[in-house]
Design an enzyme around this catalytic site. Structure first.
Site, PDB file in Angstrom:
ATOM      1  N   LYS A 194     -31.628  27.474 -21.505  1.00 22.86           N
ATOM      2  CA  LYS A 194     -30.607  26.436 -21.278  1.00 22.86           C
ATOM      3  C   LYS A 194     -29.356  26.909 -22.002  1.00 22.86           C
ATOM      4  CE  LYS A 194     -28.442  23.288 -22.430  1.00 22.86           C
ATOM      5  NZ  LYS A 194     -26.947  23.342 -22.414  1.00 22.86           N
ATOM      6  N   GLU A 269     -31.561  28.873 -35.511  1.00 17.78           N
ATOM      7  CA  GLU A 269     -30.466  29.708 -36.033  1.00 17.78           C
ATOM      8  C   GLU A 269     -29.224  28.839 -36.010  1.00 17.78           C
ATOM      9  OE1 GLU A 269     -30.982  33.362 -35.920  1.00 17.78           O
ATOM     10  OE2 GLU A 269     -33.004  33.257 -35.133  1.00 17.78           O
ATOM     11  N   CYS A 303     -21.263  32.685 -36.150  1.00 13.39           N
ATOM     12  CA  CYS A 303     -22.001  31.859 -37.111  1.00 13.39           C
ATOM     13  C   CYS A 303     -21.919  32.393 -38.535  1.00 13.39           C
ATOM     14  CB  CYS A 303     -23.451  31.756 -36.675  1.00 13.39           C
ATOM     15  SG  CYS A 303     -24.185  33.356 -36.335  1.00 13.39           S
ATOM     16  N   GLU A 403     -18.291  23.824 -41.572  1.00 11.78           N
ATOM     17  CA  GLU A 403     -18.104  24.935 -40.631  1.00 11.78           C
ATOM     18  C   GLU A 403     -16.967  24.585 -39.668  1.00 11.78           C
ATOM     19  OE1 GLU A 403     -21.088  25.697 -37.570  1.00 11.78           O
ATOM     20  OE2 GLU A 403     -21.047  27.801 -38.122  1.00 11.78           O
TER      21      GLU A 403
END
Ligand code: NAD
Length: 499
Positions: A194, A269, A303, A403
């Site tokens: 997905k 992750e 990331c 973040e």
């Protein structure tokens, strides 16, 4: 055919693919329209224009794909030997090598990374496939001593886990899907992928290419759609054995809850806020571009971006000056512009989010030295942001704790290495991190001291499948690469045989 003729043909193939009226799901070896008949529009972030229509997948599409994946898992695919699966992975690597230009054209238009950057990712992708090909023929259990009276032989076998749900973010799907596909093909599992609603096209194209390369129908399936619909349906499906998720920490929490239904195995992750520590004895010729690109590469949408740049106080001024000089060499542009080093942000909402963090930083008292605004002129319709630098940042500010996922670098001064380690560790995240120093003992002290899944010394961002990459704390768990990666696609069966 010359390389430029080949590239021309491959670009035409990419255009033919992109010109399809609707990009349907890929299930059981075929293109399958969404059950709902609804579509989602995906946008070219360099121009702000509609690029393609995707099937708006829901639980019915996910059900169909999971049935296909389960049927394939139990079918002839289960009789493929390790050598067969290894040969398939080797063939796929050859085909991707030949067709890479087609795939990066699709990826560049879909998620905005410049073709110049994407071209450089080819060796990493081929290395990954080579790694998984080697793993296919390297799956082994053990024979074990035991204390059972009589003639009992004991051993462990490794078996494929089953159907893997792969939920993928938008920041590099062409590459990141292969962490799942490679392990699926090497282990004998099957998968339903997905991809992100913002960047699904390279995943759909790769599924077709892999099918043409000989991957049996049902082994690799792709359902597009929103996270709350198709993503949630996959995470909560009772016949999916494991979820390999890459994305935000917030979505990771939802996945944990949804997966409780059948106690799925999980690989998560998640996000990061990595610290990049530049000591006063660092070689600034390397540290400046290394720290800069540790944040600005892929327009900050990585990331493990080292967004908190911790600089030892005596060299803060020199480092900052050289950083700003280096930034003059960066060229922001359309993803197909061969001179562009940085592309746009993925979408208007993500651009708005990054801009709102620029305001937060200013309001918190940090000084914006460079950037902080959307680019205009011929880039005005795309989602372009000038790479930005804050100084005077403290680790308590939101721009140092949350973040941002955009090209925003914060400089935080420190006095000694213990303080740098303490600042680095004062974070909810633990994904990447680096230290720049010419002293091996300083570097190793930092490596041991910082609580993070991956550390680089005098470099930033290398990832090799043989070595691996992982996170800790709110950055998740489960390794990408290394034998540990394959292990999570296999389960161990203990066998007791009385002879
Ligand atoms: P996201 O969490 O918004 O979406 C990731 C994927 O999850 C998408 O496919 C989305 O459709 C799906 N999703 C969303 N809600 C869902 C739900 N409730 N159930 C199931 N699926 C759902 O992340 P993003 O914005 O696409 O990507 C950026 C994030 O990914 C950043 O936080 C970044 O740090 C992280 N990331 C981590 C790594 C890593 O290796 N640790 C690598 C790349 C990106």
């Amino acid at each position: 055919m010359t390389t430029s003729q080949q590239h021309f043909t491959l670009r035409e193939q990419a255009q033919r693919f992109l010109s399809r009226e609707v990009h349907h799901h890929f299930i059981d070896g075929q293109r399958v329209p969404a059950n709902s008949g609804q579509t989602l529009t995906t946008v070219n972030p360099s121009t702000g224009e509609a690029l393609a229509l995707l099937g708006a997948g829901d639980q019915f599409d996910v059900e169909r794909a999971v049935v296909a994946a389960r049927t394939a898992f139990n079918g002839p695919w289960s009789t493929w030997t390790p050598y067969d699966r290894q040969a398939l992975l080797t063939r796929i690597a050859q085909i991707l090598d030949e067709r890479f230009e087609e795939l990066i054209q699709i990826e560049a238009l879909d998620m905005g990374a410049p073709v110049t950057r994407l071209r450089n990712t080819k060796p990493a992708l081929l290395k990954m496939l080579s790694f998984f090909a080697s793993q296919a023929a390297n799956i082994s259990g053990e024979t074990l001593m035991n204390g059972i009276p009589g003639n009992v032989t004991t051993m462990t076998l490794k078996a494929p886990v089953g159907v893997i749900g792969g939920i993928i973010p938008w920041n590099g799907p062409l590459n990141s899907q292969f962490w799942i596909i490679g392990a699926v093909l090497a282990s004998g599992c099957t998968t339903v992928l997905k991809p992100s609603e913002d960047a699904s096209l390279s995943v759909l194209r790769v599924a077709e290419v892999l099918h043409e390369a000989g991957t049996p129908a049902g082994v690799i399936n792709v359902v597009t759609g929103l996270g709350k619909d198709a993503g949630h349906a996959l995470a909560s499906h009772p016949d999916v054995d494991r979820i390999a998720f890459t994305g935000s920490t917030q979505t990771g929490r939802s996945i944990i809850q949804a997966s409780a239904v059948n106690i799925k195995k999980l690989q998560l992750e998640l996000g990061g806020k990595s610290a990049d520590i530049v000591c006063s004895d660092a070689d600034l010729d390397k540290a400046v571009p290394g720290a800069a690109m540790g944040v600005f590469a892929n327009s900050g949408q990585i990331c493990f971006a080292g967004t908190r740049v911790l600089v030892q106080r005596p060299i803060v001024d020199e480092f900052t000056e050289r950083l700003l000089q280096f930034m003059d060499s960066l060229r922001v542009g359309h993803s197909l512009d061969d001179a562009a080093t940085l592309g746009p942000i993925i979408s208007q909402p993500q651009l708005d989010k990054v801009l709102s963090y620029i305001d937060v930083g200013r309001n918190e008292g940090a000084e914006l030295l460079r950037g902080g605004h959307r680019l205009g002129g011929e880039l005005g319709n795309g989602y372009f942001l000038q790479p930005s630098v804050f100084t005077g940042v403290t680790n308590q500010m939101r721009i140092a704790r949350e973040e941002i996922f955009g090209p925003v670098l914060s400089i935080l001064p420190f006095d000694d290495v213990d303080e740098a380690i303490a600042i680095a560790n004062d974070s909810d995240y633990g994904l990447g991190g680096a230290v720049w120093s010419q002293s091996l003992s300083t570097a190793l002290r930092v490596v041991h001291g910082v609580h993070t899944g991956t550390m680089w010394v005098n470099c930033y961002g290398y990832i090799d499948p043989l070595v691996g990459f992982s996170g800790t704390k709110l950055s998740g768990y489960g390794s990408k690469g290394s034998a540990a990666h394959m292990d999570t696609y296999l389960y161990t069966k203990s066998v007791y045989m009385e002879l």
